[in-house]
Design a protein around this motif. Structure first.
Motif, PDB file in Angstrom:
ATOM      1  N   LEU A   1       0.872  -1.169   0.000  1.00  0.00           N
ATOM      2  CA  LEU A   1       0.000   0.000   0.000  1.00  0.00           C
ATOM      3  C   LEU A   1       0.912   1.223   0.000  1.00  0.00           C
ATOM      4  CD1 LEU A   1      -2.887   1.166   0.195  1.00  0.00           C
ATOM      5  CD2 LEU A   1      -2.708   1.012   2.674  1.00  0.00           C
ATOM      6  N   ASP A   2       0.733   2.099  -0.979  1.00  0.00           N
ATOM      7  CA  ASP A   2       1.521   3.329  -1.017  1.00  0.00           C
ATOM      8  C   ASP A   2       0.792   4.385  -0.210  1.00  0.00           C
ATOM      9  OD1 ASP A   2       3.602   2.390  -2.601  1.00  0.00           O
ATOM     10  OD2 ASP A   2       2.478   2.733  -4.445  1.00  0.00           O
ATOM     11  N   VAL A   3       1.491   4.968   0.721  1.00  0.00           N
ATOM     12  CA  VAL A   3       0.850   5.993   1.534  1.00  0.00           C
ATOM     13  C   VAL A   3       1.593   7.308   1.366  1.00  0.00           C
ATOM     14  CG1 VAL A   3       0.102   4.250   3.181  1.00  0.00           C
ATOM     15  CG2 VAL A   3       2.148   5.565   3.666  1.00  0.00           C
ATOM     16  N   VAL A   4       0.871   8.392   1.596  1.00  0.00           N
ATOM     17  CA  VAL A   4       1.472   9.716   1.436  1.00  0.00           C
ATOM     18  C   VAL A   4       1.597  10.365   2.805  1.00  0.00           C
ATOM     19  CG1 VAL A   4       1.271  11.949   0.296  1.00  0.00           C
ATOM     20  CG2 VAL A   4       0.391   9.900  -0.824  1.00  0.00           C
ATOM     21  N   LEU A   5       2.813  10.799   3.137  1.00  0.00           N
ATOM     22  CA  LEU A   5       3.027  11.457   4.421  1.00  0.00           C
ATOM     23  C   LEU A   5       2.602  12.919   4.328  1.00  0.00           C
ATOM     24  CD1 LEU A   5       6.461   9.863   5.346  1.00  0.00           C
ATOM     25  CD2 LEU A   5       4.143   9.003   5.701  1.00  0.00           C
ATOM     26  N   GLU A   6       2.582  13.582   5.485  1.00  0.00           N
ATOM     27  CA  GLU A   6       2.020  14.941   5.512  1.00  0.00           C
ATOM     28  C   GLU A   6       2.735  15.913   4.581  1.00  0.00           C
ATOM     29  OE1 GLU A   6       1.120  16.706   9.274  1.00  0.00           O
ATOM     30  OE2 GLU A   6      -0.205  15.028   9.810  1.00  0.00           O
ATOM     31  N   ASP A   7       4.040  15.719   4.365  1.00  0.00           N
ATOM     32  CA  ASP A   7       4.752  16.657   3.491  1.00  0.00           C
ATOM     33  C   ASP A   7       4.738  16.192   2.036  1.00  0.00           C
ATOM     34  OD1 ASP A   7       6.458  14.525   3.395  1.00  0.00           O
ATOM     35  OD2 ASP A   7       8.252  15.666   3.929  1.00  0.00           O
ATOM     36  N   GLY A   8       3.972  15.132   1.741  1.00  0.00           N
ATOM     37  CA  GLY A   8       3.845  14.706   0.358  1.00  0.00           C
ATOM     38  C   GLY A   8       4.752  13.536  -0.025  1.00  0.00           C
ATOM     39  N   THR A   9       5.660  13.149   0.860  1.00  0.00           N
ATOM     40  CA  THR A   9       6.529  12.003   0.570  1.00  0.00           C
ATOM     41  C   THR A   9       5.689  10.735   0.436  1.00  0.00           C
ATOM     42  OG1 THR A   9       8.081  12.991   2.122  1.00  0.00           O
ATOM     43  CG2 THR A   9       8.596  10.760   1.354  1.00  0.00           C
ATOM     44  N   GLU A  10       5.980   9.950  -0.606  1.00  0.00           N
ATOM     45  CA  GLU A  10       5.286   8.661  -0.738  1.00  0.00           C
ATOM     46  C   GLU A  10       6.083   7.583  -0.036  1.00  0.00           C
ATOM     47  OE1 GLU A  10       3.935   6.685  -4.171  1.00  0.00           O
ATOM     48  OE2 GLU A  10       2.496   8.250  -4.684  1.00  0.00           O
ATOM     49  N   TRP A  11       5.393   6.678   0.628  1.00  0.00           N
ATOM     50  CA  TRP A  11       6.058   5.601   1.345  1.00  0.00           C
ATOM     51  C   TRP A  11       5.349   4.303   1.017  1.00  0.00           C
ATOM     52  CZ3 TRP A  11      10.337   6.196   4.491  1.00  0.00           C
ATOM     53  CH2 TRP A  11      10.787   5.010   5.073  1.00  0.00           C
ATOM     54  N   ARG A  12       6.101   3.328   0.519  1.00  0.00           N
ATOM     55  CA  ARG A  12       5.463   2.037   0.207  1.00  0.00           C
ATOM     56  C   ARG A  12       5.559   1.097   1.405  1.00  0.00           C
ATOM     57  NH1 ARG A  12       5.620  -1.007  -5.445  1.00  0.00           N
ATOM     58  NH2 ARG A  12       4.352   0.843  -5.782  1.00  0.00           N
ATOM     59  N   VAL A  13       4.421   0.674   1.898  1.00  0.00           N
ATOM     60  CA  VAL A  13       4.382  -0.294   2.991  1.00  0.00           C
ATOM     61  C   VAL A  13       4.055  -1.648   2.371  1.00  0.00           C
ATOM     62  CG1 VAL A  13       3.179  -0.991   5.100  1.00  0.00           C
ATOM     63  CG2 VAL A  13       3.650   1.433   4.679  1.00  0.00           C
ATOM     64  N   GLU A  14       4.948  -2.607   2.588  1.00  0.00           N
ATOM     65  CA  GLU A  14       4.722  -3.922   1.985  1.00  0.00           C
ATOM     66  C   GLU A  14       3.849  -4.775   2.891  1.00  0.00           C
ATOM     67  OE1 GLU A  14       7.463  -5.304  -0.810  1.00  0.00           O
ATOM     68  OE2 GLU A  14       9.077  -4.276   0.273  1.00  0.00           O
ATOM     69  N   VAL A  15       2.913  -5.455   2.268  1.00  0.00           N
ATOM     70  CA  VAL A  15       1.949  -6.260   3.018  1.00  0.00           C
ATOM     71  C   VAL A  15       2.341  -7.728   2.869  1.00  0.00           C
ATOM     72  CG1 VAL A  15      -0.455  -7.005   3.098  1.00  0.00           C
ATOM     73  CG2 VAL A  15       0.103  -4.583   2.755  1.00  0.00           C
TER      74      VAL A  15
END
Ligand code: ADP
Ligand code: MG
Length: 501
Positions: free
Chosen positions: A120-134
């Protein structure tokens, strides 16, 4: 019970010395009509023990039957999380005694989950994308609910009696487990919060759960370990159980980082254990030592056949997936012609869905945006509640915007109407009627006010006649004052022009 005191390391120092590793396990209760393995209602909030049956009470000889809707919802979640869907998966028994579980085992999935290897790709408050692997998303059943009486904390410690409610026993659950999340450093708490937020948004959009963390239909267990910077092997983790708000997920990780670091730096070791999060002070406290998978004596449930999910069925389900929340956001951003930062501000302010819904009720996107991000955000701040909890609906806001568009309200009167709705005085039209907010259309009354204002300001009249037609602001102001803000400024301007022509 007195609050425990903790040795905590300063957060910046934690980050100089240690690297956090997280693992998030999120339980989502599915909003099926009936339970996962029986026909009892899965409704929340009913009279205790009214939604029970031989299967969910574990009576001898009762046989479970798989809820097809539950399987379909599990596949939906798996697909939305970019997982592979197992063509064949199995239910297993996880054996342990607890009074909220009459069968003495929980039906779960063990080595053959229905969905695995996603992200799931999530977006942090400053716009950085972070991929969390499931790692996996598997099906299981919820336990019953215990209410402990007589103690100060509501926990079993210190309680004098406990009540068992089996309504929840057997409600379908999906447990979504991440792979270890490494490399987030200082942002680990934020990544955890953003992931749970994105997951909540996702399952709500899929329509498979109401994902109410406050009611327990979505809960998070947060695993955290630290390792010295540069070390490859993971440290020992703790698992903070059943966290029920986004803010608490963030705070629990933050706290565990500081707590574990202080112990490690002091030469101590971390116990592999579960912990409880205290909402009241943002700390965690010791739960039970963590058992290993062997302790549960998992084995395939002989009462249940394998679950088959043939490719055609999976594709049929894929075709029913709604537009994913992040794609919807991208589409709307494009439609509205907004910059990334503007969009992010709306999302962070919790305003996006409210604006979309207001626009769906007929308001222009610009008007809707302006109302939610300025006036109503201000009201929410004043009240100290999130924007979405302000007691005015997008439909009501759209109604106010429409009335302003029709000239029946001025912006100022519209705000007063909103105030009334928020104060619980009823719907927009009732507030307008009760507070007498409509724009005064009675030409006679307005004309009289205009005459009076002109007579009181001969200098302005003179300037106007000398060709400076921009000086009428004070006249309009005086008329608005005389009519208690109920005159339509456009109409007042027309009248002034007519009289001074
Ligand atoms: P359990 O049954 O003990 O809850 P799970 O495999 O369901 O174990 O979940 C453990 C979670 O913790 C997973 O998200 C996993 O990625 C993560 N994890 C495993 N080892 C560590 C560790 N040493 N530190 C932090 N997280 C970990
Ligand atoms: Mg687990």
């Amino acid at each position: 019970m007195t609050a425990a005191t903790f040795d905590l390391m300063d957060y910046d120092e934690v980050l100089e010395k240690y690297d956090p590793v997280m693992g998030l396990e999120v339980h989502v209760e599915l909003s099926t009509n009936t339970k996962m393995f029986s026909a009892s209602s899965a409704n929340f909030g009913d009279e205790p023990n009214s939604n029970v049956d031989p299967v969910s009470l574990g009576l001898p000889g009762a046989l479970p039957v798989v809820n097809a809707k539950g399987v379909e919802y599990a596949i939906k979640i798996g697909l939305a999380l970019n997982c592979s869907i197992a063509e064949s998966s199995r239910f297993a028994r996880k054996n342990y005694f607890y009074p909220d579980q009459p069968k003495n085992y929980q039906i779960s999935q063990y080595d053959e989950p229905i969905a695995y290897d996603g992200y799931l790709d999530v977006v942090l408050e400053d716009g950085t994308e972070w991929r969390v692997e499931v790692e996996r998303a598997h099906m299981e059943e919820d336990t019953g609910k215990l209410t402990h009486l007589g103690g100060a904390t509501g926990r079993i410690h210190g309680a004098t009696a406990s009540l068992v409610d089996c309504n929840r026993a057997g409600i379908p659950l999906i447990e979504i487990v991440t792979k270890p999340i490494e490399g987030a450093g200082a942002r680990a708490p934020e990544v955890a919060k953003a992931y749970v937020a994105a997951l909540r948004e996702l399952v709500a959009a899929l329509g498979v759960s109401d994902a109410r963390m406050d009611q327990g239909s979505m809960r998070c267990d947060a695993n955290l370990s630290l390792r010295p910077i540069g070390q490859k092997e993971f440290g020992t983790r703790t698992e903070t159980k059943n966290i029920n708000s986004l803010r608490s997920v963030e705070q629990a990780i933050h706290f565990e980082m500081q707590r574990q670091a202080a112990i490690l730096a002091d030469g101590g070791t971390i116990d592999m254990e579960t912990r409880h999060y205290q909402e009241s002070d943002g700390t965690t406290s010791k739960g039970r030592p963590k058992e290993t998978a062997e302790d549960y004596r998992y084995f395939n449930d002989p009462d249940l056949p394998p679950v088959f999910a043939p490719a055609e069925w999976v594709e049929e389900i894929r075709a029913t997936l709604p537009e994913m929340p992040w794609l919807r956001r991208a589409r709307i951003q494009e439609e509205w012609g907004m910059k990334d930062e503007e969009m992010r501000d709306l999302v962070n302010a919790g305003a996006l869905d409210l604006i979309i819904e207001t626009a769906e009720h007929g308001a222009s996107a610009d008007e809707a945006r302006s109302w939610w991000v300025s006036y109503l955000s201000g009201k929410a701040n004043e009240a100290g509640v999130p924007l979405a909890e302000l007691s005015i609906t997008p439909e009501q806001v759209a109604r106010i915007i429409a009335l302003i568009g029709e000239g029946k309200l001025t912006t100022k009167l519209g705000r007063q109407a909103a105030d009334g709705v928020i104060a619980g005085e009823g719907n927009v039209d009732k507030v307008i009627a009760d507070r007498g907010l409509e724009v005064v259309r009675d030409d006679g009354a307005i004309e009289a006010a205009v005459d009076e204002a002109l007579a009181a300001n001969p200098d302005i009249v003179e300037k106007y006649r000398a060709g400076n037609t921009k000086v009428t602001g004070a006249i309009v102001g005086a008329v608005m004052k005389a009519t208690k803000g109920k005159a339509d400024p456009a109409q007042v301007n027309q009248l002034i022009a007519k009289k001074l022509a």
